[in-house]
Design a protein around this motif. Structure first.
Motif, PDB file in Angstrom:
ATOM      1  N   GLN A 130       0.830  -1.207   0.000  1.00  0.00           N
ATOM      2  CA  GLN A 130       0.000   0.000   0.000  1.00  0.00           C
ATOM      3  C   GLN A 130       0.863   1.255   0.000  1.00  0.00           C
ATOM      4  O   GLN A 130       0.547   2.236  -0.677  1.00  0.00           O
ATOM      5  N   ILE A 131       1.956   1.228   0.757  1.00  0.00           N
ATOM      6  CA  ILE A 131       2.846   2.396   0.804  1.00  0.00           C
ATOM      7  C   ILE A 131       3.458   2.661  -0.563  1.00  0.00           C
ATOM      8  O   ILE A 131       3.472   3.789  -1.064  1.00  0.00           O
ATOM      9  N   GLY A 132       3.963   1.586  -1.204  1.00  0.00           N
ATOM     10  CA  GLY A 132       4.608   1.759  -2.500  1.00  0.00           C
ATOM     11  C   GLY A 132       3.646   2.174  -3.585  1.00  0.00           C
ATOM     12  O   GLY A 132       3.950   3.057  -4.411  1.00  0.00           O
ATOM     13  N   ILE A 133       2.456   1.569  -3.606  1.00  0.00           N
ATOM     14  CA  ILE A 133       1.471   1.903  -4.637  1.00  0.00           C
ATOM     15  C   ILE A 133       0.982   3.339  -4.484  1.00  0.00           C
ATOM     16  O   ILE A 133       0.531   3.967  -5.442  1.00  0.00           O
ATOM     17  N   GLY A 134       1.114   3.877  -3.258  1.00  0.00           N
ATOM     18  CA  GLY A 134       0.643   5.247  -2.998  1.00  0.00           C
ATOM     19  C   GLY A 134       1.320   6.305  -3.840  1.00  0.00           C
ATOM     20  O   GLY A 134       0.803   7.414  -3.983  1.00  0.00           O
ATOM     21  N   GLY A 135       2.482   6.009  -4.425  1.00  0.00           N
ATOM     22  CA  GLY A 135       3.134   7.010  -5.268  1.00  0.00           C
ATOM     23  C   GLY A 135       4.630   6.803  -5.352  1.00  0.00           C
ATOM     24  O   GLY A 135       5.244   6.286  -4.411  1.00  0.00           O
ATOM     25  N   LEU A 136       5.217   7.190  -6.470  1.00  0.00           N
ATOM     26  CA  LEU A 136       6.662   7.061  -6.647  1.00  0.00           C
ATOM     27  C   LEU A 136       7.395   8.129  -5.834  1.00  0.00           C
ATOM     28  O   LEU A 136       6.876   9.236  -5.642  1.00  0.00           O
ATOM     29  N   PRO A 137       8.591   7.825  -5.364  1.00  0.00           N
ATOM     30  CA  PRO A 137       9.358   8.835  -4.607  1.00  0.00           C
ATOM     31  C   PRO A 137       9.829   9.957  -5.498  1.00  0.00           C
ATOM     32  O   PRO A 137      10.270   9.734  -6.629  1.00  0.00           O
ATOM     33  N   ASP A 138       9.732  11.180  -4.997  1.00  0.00           N
ATOM     34  CA  ASP A 138      10.263  12.318  -5.741  1.00  0.00           C
ATOM     35  C   ASP A 138      11.676  12.618  -5.250  1.00  0.00           C
ATOM     36  O   ASP A 138      12.237  11.908  -4.419  1.00  0.00           O
ATOM     37  N   GLN A 139      12.251  13.679  -5.768  1.00  0.00           N
ATOM     38  CA  GLN A 139      13.632  14.017  -5.430  1.00  0.00           C
ATOM     39  C   GLN A 139      13.789  14.308  -3.936  1.00  0.00           C
ATOM     40  O   GLN A 139      14.767  13.879  -3.311  1.00  0.00           O
ATOM     41  N   GLN A 140      12.813  15.013  -3.361  1.00  0.00           N
ATOM     42  CA  GLN A 140      12.884  15.335  -1.942  1.00  0.00           C
ATOM     43  C   GLN A 140      12.859  14.061  -1.091  1.00  0.00           C
ATOM     44  O   GLN A 140      13.588  13.949  -0.097  1.00  0.00           O
ATOM     45  N   SER A 141      12.034  13.093  -1.497  1.00  0.00           N
ATOM     46  CA  SER A 141      11.953  11.837  -0.758  1.00  0.00           C
ATOM     47  C   SER A 141      13.289  11.093  -0.789  1.00  0.00           C
ATOM     48  O   SER A 141      13.738  10.553   0.226  1.00  0.00           O
ATOM     49  N   LEU A 142      13.930  11.070  -1.950  1.00  0.00           N
ATOM     50  CA  LEU A 142      15.207  10.373  -2.082  1.00  0.00           C
ATOM     51  C   LEU A 142      16.295  11.059  -1.260  1.00  0.00           C
ATOM     52  O   LEU A 142      17.111  10.402  -0.617  1.00  0.00           O
ATOM     53  N   ILE A 143      16.311  12.387  -1.289  1.00  0.00           N
ATOM     54  CA  ILE A 143      17.308  13.129  -0.505  1.00  0.00           C
ATOM     55  C   ILE A 143      17.102  12.866   0.984  1.00  0.00           C
ATOM     56  O   ILE A 143      18.069  12.636   1.735  1.00  0.00           O
ATOM     57  N   PHE A 144      15.846  12.899   1.418  1.00  0.00           N
ATOM     58  CA  PHE A 144      15.539  12.616   2.821  1.00  0.00           C
ATOM     59  C   PHE A 144      16.040  11.233   3.217  1.00  0.00           C
ATOM     60  O   PHE A 144      16.657  11.055   4.276  1.00  0.00           O
ATOM     61  N   ALA A 145      15.780  10.221   2.375  1.00  0.00           N
ATOM     62  CA  ALA A 145      16.187   8.846   2.691  1.00  0.00           C
ATOM     63  C   ALA A 145      17.706   8.712   2.736  1.00  0.00           C
ATOM     64  O   ALA A 145      18.258   8.007   3.597  1.00  0.00           O
ATOM     65  N   ILE A 146      18.404   9.386   1.834  1.00  0.00           N
ATOM     66  CA  ILE A 146      19.872   9.315   1.821  1.00  0.00           C
ATOM     67  C   ILE A 146      20.456   9.961   3.077  1.00  0.00           C
ATOM     68  O   ILE A 146      21.378   9.426   3.698  1.00  0.00           O
ATOM     69  N   VAL A 147      19.911  11.126   3.463  1.00  0.00           N
ATOM     70  CA  VAL A 147      20.378  11.789   4.688  1.00  0.00           C
ATOM     71  C   VAL A 147      20.100  10.905   5.908  1.00  0.00           C
ATOM     72  O   VAL A 147      20.935  10.770   6.808  1.00  0.00           O
ATOM     73  N   ALA A 148      18.907  10.276   5.944  1.00  0.00           N
ATOM     74  CA  ALA A 148      18.570   9.381   7.056  1.00  0.00           C
ATOM     75  C   ALA A 148      19.545   8.216   7.123  1.00  0.00           C
ATOM     76  O   ALA A 148      19.939   7.774   8.214  1.00  0.00           O
ATOM     77  N   ALA A 149      19.958   7.699   5.955  1.00  0.00           N
ATOM     78  CA  ALA A 149      20.925   6.598   5.935  1.00  0.00           C
ATOM     79  C   ALA A 149      22.297   7.050   6.441  1.00  0.00           C
ATOM     80  O   ALA A 149      22.998   6.300   7.135  1.00  0.00           O
ATOM     81  N   LEU A 150      22.678   8.293   6.119  1.00  0.00           N
ATOM     82  CA  LEU A 150      23.987   8.802   6.539  1.00  0.00           C
ATOM     83  C   LEU A 150      24.078   8.990   8.054  1.00  0.00           C
ATOM     84  O   LEU A 150      25.150   8.839   8.641  1.00  0.00           O
ATOM     85  N   VAL A 151      22.934   9.335   8.687  1.00  0.00           N
ATOM     86  CA  VAL A 151      22.966   9.544  10.142  1.00  0.00           C
ATOM     87  C   VAL A 151      22.631   8.262  10.909  1.00  0.00           C
ATOM     88  O   VAL A 151      22.653   8.257  12.139  1.00  0.00           O
ATOM     89  N   LEU A 152      22.365   7.165  10.190  1.00  0.00           N
ATOM     90  CA  LEU A 152      22.028   5.906  10.844  1.00  0.00           C
ATOM     91  C   LEU A 152      23.120   5.415  11.803  1.00  0.00           C
ATOM     92  O   LEU A 152      22.807   4.933  12.900  1.00  0.00           O
ATOM     93  N   PRO A 153      24.418   5.523  11.459  1.00  0.00           N
ATOM     94  CA  PRO A 153      25.455   5.096  12.425  1.00  0.00           C
ATOM     95  C   PRO A 153      25.374   5.833  13.761  1.00  0.00           C
ATOM     96  O   PRO A 153      25.727   5.256  14.797  1.00  0.00           O
ATOM     97  N   LEU A 154      24.923   7.098  13.747  1.00  0.00           N
ATOM     98  CA  LEU A 154      24.794   7.835  15.005  1.00  0.00           C
ATOM     99  C   LEU A 154      23.775   7.178  15.934  1.00  0.00           C
ATOM    100  O   LEU A 154      23.933   7.191  17.157  1.00  0.00           O
ATOM    101  N   LYS A 155      22.746   6.606  15.334  1.00  0.00           N
ATOM    102  CA  LYS A 155      21.735   5.908  16.123  1.00  0.00           C
ATOM    103  C   LYS A 155      22.350   4.716  16.845  1.00  0.00           C
ATOM    104  O   LYS A 155      22.118   4.493  18.036  1.00  0.00           O
ATOM    105  N   GLY A 156      23.162   3.930  16.122  1.00  0.00           N
ATOM    106  CA  GLY A 156      23.825   2.791  16.736  1.00  0.00           C
ATOM    107  C   GLY A 156      24.824   3.201  17.801  1.00  0.00           C
ATOM    108  O   GLY A 156      24.917   2.575  18.863  1.00  0.00           O
ATOM    109  N   LEU A 157      25.587   4.261  17.534  1.00  0.00           N
ATOM    110  CA  LEU A 157      26.572   4.738  18.515  1.00  0.00           C
ATOM    111  C   LEU A 157      25.903   5.201  19.800  1.00  0.00           C
ATOM    112  O   LEU A 157      26.403   4.942  20.904  1.00  0.00           O
TER     113      LEU A 157
END
Length: 517
Positions: free
Chosen positions: A258-285
């Motif tokens: 349902q989430i995926g069918i709701g719509g394709l990711p736009d540029q802002q969504s991709l940038i948000f996801a990449i930034v979230a991935a970059l700060v993921l190690p901070l969560k583990g630390l």
């Protein structure tokens, strides 16, 4: 038929990502996005229908019901679980919310809800990773699962507040639900082991918990969790959870589609996801240093933290209630975190061994009581697992041997045995760190009375790996398991019910002849 496309794409993409070692739900999200793209290119009307929405909601309710079935106080009432989860949640929100507010020009409410969604870790991924490595019962596994349960409770509170529902006067009935526990226990006992057990779970989670709570103006998610928690202390609660596993997983496929069918990711969504991935190690630390602050050793803190270094499907569930416009970017963030976390957890022990010297420097001088190094001293007979069978074995051996010791992975149970005069200490046979510190120079015999087959296999293998040449004996319910235990290194594995029959018969053979009177 849209249903045929959903199933076909979900299976194909799920199988594909499973083949490269990733959780299938990454494939389900990808299938949803692919279907959305196919609709945009071909003009086909592929959209999330009401039926898919209902399936997705049922999956969420079943997920929360099974979380409730695991909601035992002893699994979360510890400083490292309560303190670690609450502090991590608070610090994450304090750091992430202002950052999102300033960098993305969001409202304070949206920034805070996004920070909350990103603070959770994945129950599904962590449980599956720990289970695949047979570490759910290990100390670091129990800490990680306890923190995840606390996060699930926090998520539920946030969802209830965000929904803004006004309860009716009938909502007061909820306070009387604990009185139903004896009746629900009897129903669970009477349901057997087949389809009636599954139907009982569906009745409680979806009808009484879901629809029942909605009828009185309360959150259906809260109802599912509460009915699960009422049954948590029943001996068959985990059997019920396992019987619902496939149904729950199937319905959750609908949630991710349902989430995926709701719509394709736009540029802002991709940038948000990449930034979230970059700060993921901070969560583990942050998890690592918080757990060290609660006196865990570096090894346990590292393994627990690595299992929690990901974003959560519960974050998506919270967003579906409070931030529907942010579901797509959060879904991509969750998927990327799984792609990063799954391979790292597969090699978690090897990674720690490589960097153990550096990580251990952050340990405190005083360790957690569960983590004390163990030497069995002059013990000659060792009993692993102090349940009913282990206790009976201990008491019988104690009549003939004074130098014996019992080990159990439940600190409360070990303390209770000590109060009753038995020499029992905490030790988790499924925890690799236990075997690293084990010193047993005088032991000549070991009795394996652990509750599950995996614990017995691990103990037998590790004892032989450490060079132990003494006698190892175990018990089990099934002949095939007895064969596995012998293959792992035990001298003998007896069938529990056979031994019970022999013990009963021995009372007749050896009893004194009755007098004529």
């Amino acid at each position: 038929m849209p249903e045929a496309l959903w199933i076909s794409f979900a299976f194909a993409l799920g199988l594909l990502v499973k083949g490269v070692g990733l959780p299938p739900l990454v494939g389900y999200l990808a299938a949803g996005f692919l279907l959305s793209g196919l609709s945009a290119v071909t003009g086909l009307a592929i959209e999330a229908t009401d039926a898919l929405g209902h399936i997705a909601h049922l999956g969420v309710l079943l997920l929360l019901f099974t979380v409730g079935l695991k909601l035992k106080l002893k699994s979360i009432v510890s400083p490292e679980v309560i303190g670690g989860s609450l502090l991590h949640f608070a610090i994450t929100c304090v750091i992430f919310a202002p950052g999102l507010y300033l960098l993305m020009d969001l409202s304070w409410q949206t920034a805070l809800m996004l920070a909350i969604a990103l603070s959770f870790s994945s129950t599904v991924l962590a449980a599956k990773v720990l289970e695949s490595k047979r570490e759910l019962r290990a100390f670091h596994g129990r800490v990680a699962i306890g923190i995840l349960i606390m996060q699930d409770l926090i998520a539920l509170v946030v969802m209830s507040l965000a929904a803004g529902q006004t309860p009716s006067q009938w909502a007061l009935i909820v306070f009387g639900l604990p009185l139903l526990r004896p009746l629900l226990f009897r129903l669970l006992d009477a349901s057997g082991h087949d389809e009636l057990l599954v139907l009982l779970g569906l009745l409680l989670a979806l009808v009484l918990g879901g629809y029942g709570f909605e009828s009185v103006g309360l959150s259906s998610e809260l109802g599912a969790l509460i009915f699960g928690a009422i049954l948590a202390n029943h001996p068959r609660s985990q059997e019920l959870s396992k019987s619902l596993w496939s149904v729950k997983e199937m319905f959750l496929v609908g949630f991710f589609l349902q989430i995926g069918i709701g719509g394709l990711p736009d540029q802002q969504s991709l940038i948000f996801a990449i930034v979230a991935a970059l700060v993921l190690p901070l969560k583990g630390l942050l998890f690592f240093f918080l757990l060290l602050a609660f006196r865990l050793r570096a090894r346990s803190g590292f393994l627990s933290s690595l299992a929690l270094t990901n974003y959560s499907e519960f974050g998506l569930i919270v967003a579906s209630v409070a931030l529907p416009d942010w579901l797509v970017p959060l879904a991509i963030s969750v998927a990327i975190s799984f792609v990063i976390s799954a391979p790292l957890n597969r090699f978690a022990h090897a990674i720690f061994e490589r960097y153990a010297a550096g990580l251990s420097r952050f340990e405190g001088q005083k360790h957690h009581p569960d983590e004390q190094p163990l030497s069995v001293g002059n013990t000659r007979v060792l009993i692993m697992g102090m349940g009913r069978t282990g206790t009976a074995a201990y008491d019988w051996v104690a009549k003939h041997e004074t130098d014996l010791m019992g080990l159990d992975s439940d600190p409360a149970k070990a303390l209770k045995h000590q109060e009753q005069g038995r020499n029992v200490v905490f030790a988790d046979a499924e925890d690799a760190s236990f075997w690293h510190g084990l010193h047993m120079p005088a032991v000549h015999s070991v009795i394996l009375s652990l509750g599950d087959i995996e614990g017995k296999l691990i103990a037998a293998r590790m004892l032989r790996k450490l060079g132990f040449r003494g006698y190892i004996v175990a018990h089990t319910m099934y002949p095939d398991e007895a064969h596995q235990i012998r293959e792992a290194g035990a001298n003998e594995a007896y069938l529990t019910m056979d031994e019970t029959g022999v013990a009963l018969a021995s009372h007749i053979i050896h009893r004194a002849e009755p007098s004529p009177d």
